[in-house]
Design a protein around this motif. Sequence first.
Motif, PDB file in Angstrom:
ATOM      1  N   ALA A 102      11.567  -2.215  53.298  1.00 28.75           N
ATOM      2  CA  ALA A 102      11.892  -3.959  53.539  1.00 28.75           C
ATOM      3  C   ALA A 102      11.531  -4.249  54.808  1.00 28.75           C
ATOM      4  N   GLY A 103      11.147  -3.286  55.724  1.00 27.63           N
ATOM      5  CA  GLY A 103      10.805  -3.863  57.161  1.00 27.63           C
ATOM      6  C   GLY A 103      12.111  -3.979  57.968  1.00 27.63           C
ATOM      7  N   VAL A 104      13.300  -3.360  57.589  1.00 28.26           N
ATOM      8  CA  VAL A 104      14.395  -3.930  58.328  1.00 28.26           C
ATOM      9  C   VAL A 104      14.690  -2.789  59.218  1.00 28.26           C
ATOM     10  N   LEU A 105      14.458  -1.670  59.312  1.00 28.63           N
ATOM     11  CA  LEU A 105      14.865  -0.282  59.765  1.00 28.63           C
ATOM     12  C   LEU A 105      14.233  -0.272  61.168  1.00 28.63           C
ATOM     13  N   VAL A 106      14.850  -0.534  62.340  1.00 26.17           N
ATOM     14  CA  VAL A 106      14.177  -0.339  63.747  1.00 26.17           C
ATOM     15  C   VAL A 106      14.586   1.368  64.126  1.00 26.17           C
ATOM     16  N   ALA A 107      15.937   1.653  63.966  1.00 26.83           N
ATOM     17  CA  ALA A 107      16.255   3.255  64.494  1.00 26.83           C
ATOM     18  C   ALA A 107      17.234   3.667  63.646  1.00 26.83           C
ATOM     19  N   GLY A 108      17.307   4.926  63.639  1.00 26.25           N
ATOM     20  CA  GLY A 108      18.509   5.537  62.918  1.00 26.25           C
ATOM     21  C   GLY A 108      18.547   7.168  63.238  1.00 26.25           C
ATOM     22  N   GLU A 109      19.796   7.494  63.376  1.00 26.58           N
ATOM     23  CA  GLU A 109      19.800   8.774  63.888  1.00 26.58           C
ATOM     24  C   GLU A 109      21.361   9.286  63.340  1.00 26.58           C
ATOM     25  N   GLY A 110      21.494  10.683  63.085  1.00 29.94           N
ATOM     26  CA  GLY A 110      22.854  11.305  63.005  1.00 29.94           C
ATOM     27  C   GLY A 110      23.185  11.719  64.343  1.00 29.94           C
ATOM     28  N   LEU A 111      24.483  12.131  64.334  1.00 26.09           N
ATOM     29  CA  LEU A 111      24.908  12.572  65.829  1.00 26.09           C
ATOM     30  C   LEU A 111      25.458  14.054  65.330  1.00 26.09           C
ATOM     31  N   ALA A 112      25.391  15.095  66.353  1.00 25.23           N
ATOM     32  CA  ALA A 112      25.555  16.205  66.157  1.00 25.23           C
ATOM     33  C   ALA A 112      27.278  16.325  66.160  1.00 25.23           C
TER      34      ALA A 112
END
Length: 135
Positions: free
Chosen positions: A36-46
Amino acid sequence: MLITRATDEAVAASAEMGLEEIIAAMGRYNESMMQAGVLVAGEGLADASQGAVVEFTGEEPVVSDGPYGETKELFNGFWILDVASQDDAVAWARRAPLGAGTKLEVRRVTGPEDFPQDNEWIQKEQGWREQLGTV
């Protein structure tokens, strides 16, 4: 920004799901946002047990090793989206493959336009963004 927070109930439920199922569900969700072209970044955290908190309550900062805080207060991960409105961000948040007991906080990330443009530090930050290639 979508910020995930989970209760003890949610953590227990995810442990029952199995890692492969969780990874597949998150992968499909991430892929849909990319398409969709909306994701800039994403991460899970420890896990919080591997982290630390630096608390500024007195003259000197105090460092506490994890785990810290109640589960419901801990962030588990995040996504940064580039969408037109909070309603659009909420719509994406509603599609997240998260179980009962999980909360997804929706917050706008501020930008340079939110601050006085004649401020020395705002101007320096713009230069830093250019140097880092994040403009």
